[in-house]
Write a protein that holds these residues in place. Structure first.
Motif, PDB file in Angstrom:
ATOM      1  N   ARG A 124      50.586 -52.153  77.068  1.00 33.07           N
ATOM      2  CA  ARG A 124      50.905 -51.293  76.509  1.00 33.07           C
ATOM      3  C   ARG A 124      49.419 -50.772  76.157  1.00 33.07           C
ATOM      4  NH1 ARG A 124      53.559 -55.160  74.783  1.00 33.07           N
ATOM      5  NH2 ARG A 124      52.133 -55.966  72.311  1.00 33.07           N
ATOM      6  N   GLN A 125      48.429 -51.798  75.432  1.00 37.19           N
ATOM      7  CA  GLN A 125      47.116 -50.507  75.361  1.00 37.19           C
ATOM      8  C   GLN A 125      46.450 -49.879  75.840  1.00 37.19           C
ATOM      9  OE1 GLN A 125      45.441 -53.981  74.293  1.00 37.19           O
ATOM     10  NE2 GLN A 125      45.961 -54.423  72.046  1.00 37.19           N
ATOM     11  N   GLY A 126      46.474 -50.159  76.894  1.00 41.60           N
ATOM     12  CA  GLY A 126      45.954 -49.040  78.906  1.00 41.60           C
ATOM     13  C   GLY A 126      46.535 -48.017  78.452  1.00 41.60           C
ATOM     14  N   ILE A 127      47.974 -48.269  78.128  1.00 42.68           N
ATOM     15  CA  ILE A 127      48.632 -46.765  77.990  1.00 42.68           C
ATOM     16  C   ILE A 127      48.820 -46.196  76.862  1.00 42.68           C
ATOM     17  CG2 ILE A 127      51.108 -45.555  77.401  1.00 42.68           C
ATOM     18  CD1 ILE A 127      52.015 -47.938  79.958  1.00 42.68           C
ATOM     19  N   ARG A 128      48.072 -46.641  76.121  1.00 43.14           N
ATOM     20  CA  ARG A 128      48.098 -45.340  74.977  1.00 43.14           C
ATOM     21  C   ARG A 128      46.410 -45.181  74.508  1.00 43.14           C
ATOM     22  NH1 ARG A 128      49.478 -46.160  68.718  1.00 43.14           N
ATOM     23  NH2 ARG A 128      50.476 -48.157  68.874  1.00 43.14           N
ATOM     24  N   GLY A 129      45.703 -45.829  75.200  1.00 44.68           N
ATOM     25  CA  GLY A 129      44.003 -45.262  75.390  1.00 44.68           C
ATOM     26  C   GLY A 129      44.146 -44.103  75.978  1.00 44.68           C
ATOM     27  N   LEU A 130      44.830 -44.227  77.724  1.00 43.73           N
ATOM     28  CA  LEU A 130      44.948 -42.198  78.472  1.00 43.73           C
ATOM     29  C   LEU A 130      45.693 -42.011  77.666  1.00 43.73           C
ATOM     30  CD1 LEU A 130      46.195 -44.884  81.605  1.00 43.73           C
ATOM     31  CD2 LEU A 130      44.157 -43.489  80.925  1.00 43.73           C
ATOM     32  N   LEU A 131      46.722 -41.935  77.191  1.00 48.36           N
ATOM     33  CA  LEU A 131      47.958 -41.459  76.412  1.00 48.36           C
ATOM     34  C   LEU A 131      46.592 -40.583  75.198  1.00 48.36           C
ATOM     35  CD1 LEU A 131      51.324 -42.312  76.415  1.00 48.36           C
ATOM     36  CD2 LEU A 131      49.926 -41.008  77.994  1.00 48.36           C
ATOM     37  N   ALA A 132      45.851 -41.265  74.814  1.00 45.02           N
ATOM     38  CA  ALA A 132      45.321 -40.530  73.546  1.00 45.02           C
ATOM     39  C   ALA A 132      44.098 -39.069  74.042  1.00 45.02           C
ATOM     40  CB  ALA A 132      44.074 -41.316  72.406  1.00 45.02           C
ATOM     41  N   VAL A 133      43.546 -39.756  75.205  1.00 41.77           N
ATOM     42  CA  VAL A 133      42.431 -38.660  75.908  1.00 41.77           C
ATOM     43  C   VAL A 133      43.508 -37.392  76.750  1.00 41.77           C
ATOM     44  CG1 VAL A 133      41.158 -38.650  78.035  1.00 41.77           C
ATOM     45  CG2 VAL A 133      41.741 -40.359  77.329  1.00 41.77           C
ATOM     46  N   ALA A 134      45.070 -37.537  76.711  1.00 42.60           N
ATOM     47  CA  ALA A 134      45.440 -36.792  77.459  1.00 42.60           C
ATOM     48  C   ALA A 134      46.289 -35.530  76.275  1.00 42.60           C
ATOM     49  CB  ALA A 134      46.405 -36.709  78.104  1.00 42.60           C
ATOM     50  N   GLY A 135      45.893 -36.026  74.728  1.00 44.38           N
ATOM     51  CA  GLY A 135      46.865 -35.423  73.672  1.00 44.38           C
ATOM     52  C   GLY A 135      47.648 -35.495  73.283  1.00 44.38           C
ATOM     53  N   ILE A 136      48.633 -36.530  73.838  1.00 48.76           N
ATOM     54  CA  ILE A 136      49.817 -37.306  73.103  1.00 48.76           C
ATOM     55  C   ILE A 136      49.520 -38.665  72.732  1.00 48.76           C
ATOM     56  CG2 ILE A 136      51.509 -38.347  74.647  1.00 48.76           C
ATOM     57  CD1 ILE A 136      51.511 -36.728  76.902  1.00 48.76           C
ATOM     58  N   GLU A 137      50.726 -38.632  71.201  1.00 49.84           N
ATOM     59  CA  GLU A 137      50.378 -39.973  70.727  1.00 49.84           C
ATOM     60  C   GLU A 137      51.094 -40.889  71.213  1.00 49.84           C
ATOM     61  OE1 GLU A 137      50.410 -40.220  65.351  1.00 49.84           O
ATOM     62  OE2 GLU A 137      51.324 -38.652  66.266  1.00 49.84           O
ATOM     63  N   VAL A 138      50.665 -42.322  71.103  1.00 52.10           N
ATOM     64  CA  VAL A 138      51.874 -43.256  70.120  1.00 52.10           C
ATOM     65  C   VAL A 138      51.600 -43.547  69.273  1.00 52.10           C
ATOM     66  CG1 VAL A 138      52.035 -45.925  71.663  1.00 52.10           C
ATOM     67  CG2 VAL A 138      50.624 -44.004  72.714  1.00 52.10           C
ATOM     68  N   VAL A 139      53.432 -43.805  69.007  1.00 47.59           N
ATOM     69  CA  VAL A 139      54.147 -43.576  68.177  1.00 47.59           C
ATOM     70  C   VAL A 139      55.258 -44.794  67.462  1.00 47.59           C
ATOM     71  CG1 VAL A 139      54.083 -40.760  66.692  1.00 47.59           C
ATOM     72  CG2 VAL A 139      55.726 -42.076  68.017  1.00 47.59           C
ATOM     73  N   GLY A 140      54.556 -45.973  68.100  1.00 48.47           N
ATOM     74  CA  GLY A 140      55.277 -47.535  68.400  1.00 48.47           C
ATOM     75  C   GLY A 140      55.165 -47.819  69.555  1.00 48.47           C
ATOM     76  N   GLU A 141      55.138 -49.407  69.568  1.00 52.13           N
ATOM     77  CA  GLU A 141      55.239 -49.733  70.891  1.00 52.13           C
ATOM     78  C   GLU A 141      56.467 -51.228  70.667  1.00 52.13           C
ATOM     79  OE1 GLU A 141      51.203 -51.793  71.300  1.00 52.13           O
ATOM     80  OE2 GLU A 141      50.338 -49.813  71.040  1.00 52.13           O
ATOM     81  N   ALA A 142      56.937 -51.584  71.623  1.00 55.93           N
ATOM     82  CA  ALA A 142      57.778 -52.746  71.579  1.00 55.93           C
ATOM     83  C   ALA A 142      57.665 -53.353  73.277  1.00 55.93           C
ATOM     84  CB  ALA A 142      59.383 -52.395  71.497  1.00 55.93           C
ATOM     85  N   ASP A 143      57.644 -54.702  72.602  1.00 59.93           N
ATOM     86  CA  ASP A 143      57.548 -55.409  74.048  1.00 59.93           C
ATOM     87  C   ASP A 143      58.582 -56.328  74.748  1.00 59.93           C
ATOM     88  OD1 ASP A 143      58.675 -57.421  72.293  1.00 59.93           O
ATOM     89  OD2 ASP A 143      57.153 -59.134  71.925  1.00 59.93           O
ATOM     90  N   ASP A 144      60.382 -55.974  74.121  1.00 65.57           N
ATOM     91  CA  ASP A 144      61.548 -56.144  74.790  1.00 65.57           C
ATOM     92  C   ASP A 144      62.132 -55.428  74.233  1.00 65.57           C
ATOM     93  OD1 ASP A 144      62.345 -57.110  72.273  1.00 65.57           O
ATOM     94  OD2 ASP A 144      63.779 -58.676  73.382  1.00 65.57           O
ATOM     95  N   GLY A 145      63.137 -54.897  75.241  1.00 62.95           N
ATOM     96  CA  GLY A 145      64.517 -53.354  74.875  1.00 62.95           C
ATOM     97  C   GLY A 145      65.381 -53.821  73.463  1.00 62.95           C
ATOM     98  N   ALA A 146      65.139 -54.862  72.925  1.00 61.26           N
ATOM     99  CA  ALA A 146      66.007 -55.639  71.168  1.00 61.26           C
ATOM    100  C   ALA A 146      64.930 -54.494  70.417  1.00 61.26           C
ATOM    101  CB  ALA A 146      66.409 -57.084  71.567  1.00 61.26           C
ATOM    102  N   ALA A 147      63.736 -54.736  70.389  1.00 67.32           N
ATOM    103  CA  ALA A 147      62.595 -54.676  70.007  1.00 67.32           C
ATOM    104  C   ALA A 147      62.843 -52.600  69.718  1.00 67.32           C
ATOM    105  CB  ALA A 147      61.390 -55.694  69.900  1.00 67.32           C
TER     106      ALA A 147
END
Length: 214
Positions: free
Chosen positions: A14-37
């Motif tokens: 999750r952290q890696g994807i957040r960092g990569l997307l930030a470089v591309a100008g895409i904002e991660v506005v939330g994270e979850a570790d399973d389907g219910a969350a």
């Protein structure tokens, strides 16, 4: 800026994807570790796109997709996973996913997929497309679809559907075919009606299953 929620049971991923997307100008506005969350995070963050892993403890990605559909949450979901099993691919698409990528994609490919889904398109990794087509042809029609043969599409509707299958948005299809965007929307609506499909992805699946697209 496109807003994304990342659902994966591994914190480092999750952290890696957040960092990569930030470089591309895409904002991660939330994270979850399973389907219910994920359901709670999506409801709060209201993202443009959800990046969803499939194999997670407790509630997995397929469960989350089905819950989103049952609750009427029409957020585009891009499956991002290490698993390219045919059954999982089909289950995810039938449950409502609009895209399917493996985690070995480049940042450019991931960014393009996110933007494609955010714009209303669909996208499935080219590396699994051939196997997916074979599986679709040998599988029963998608759940919730009338099992009788669909109505025939016009040549123009087939042209539109081919571009939908390639991930084009209505606006992009309009540009390629020199049509008004409203005309494209009408064609898409007619395609869904004739194929008995609930959405664009389901229409592509049904068309492939019936041999409308090859």
């Amino acid at each position: 800026m496109t807003r994304v929620v990342v659902v994966d049971d591994q914190t480092l991923i999750r952290q890696g994807i957040r960092g990569l997307l930030a470089v591309a100008g895409i904002e991660v506005v939330g994270e979850a570790d399973d389907g219910a969350a994920a359901l709670d995070v999506i409801a709060d963050a209201r993202p443009d796109v959800v990046l969803l892993d499939l194999r997670m403890p407790h509630r997995d990605g397929i469960w989350a997709l089905r819950q989103l559909r049952e609750r009427g949450v029409d957020v585009p979901v891009l499956v991002l996973t290490t698993f390219d099993d045919d059954t999982l691919v089909l289950d995810a698409l039938r449950a409502g996913a609009r895209g399917y990528l493996l985690k070995d994609v480049t940042l450019e490919q991931l960014t393009r997929a996110v933007e494609t889904l955010a714009a209303g398109g669909t996208l499935v990794a080219a590396s699994i497309t051939d196997r997916l087509l074979r599986a679709i042809r040998s599988a029963p029609p998608p759940v919730g679809v009338d099992p009788t043969r669909p109505q025939a599409l016009t040549e123009r509707e087939v042209e539109v559907l081919r571009l939908v299958a390639e991930g084009y948005t209505n606006r992009e299809i309009a540009g390629v075919l020199f049509l008004a965007e409203g005309t494209v929307k009408n064609h898409v609506s007619a395609i869904l009606l004739k194929l008995g499909a609930r959405d664009r992805t389901n229409a592509v699946l049904r068309a492939l299953h019936e041999g409308v697209l090859r």
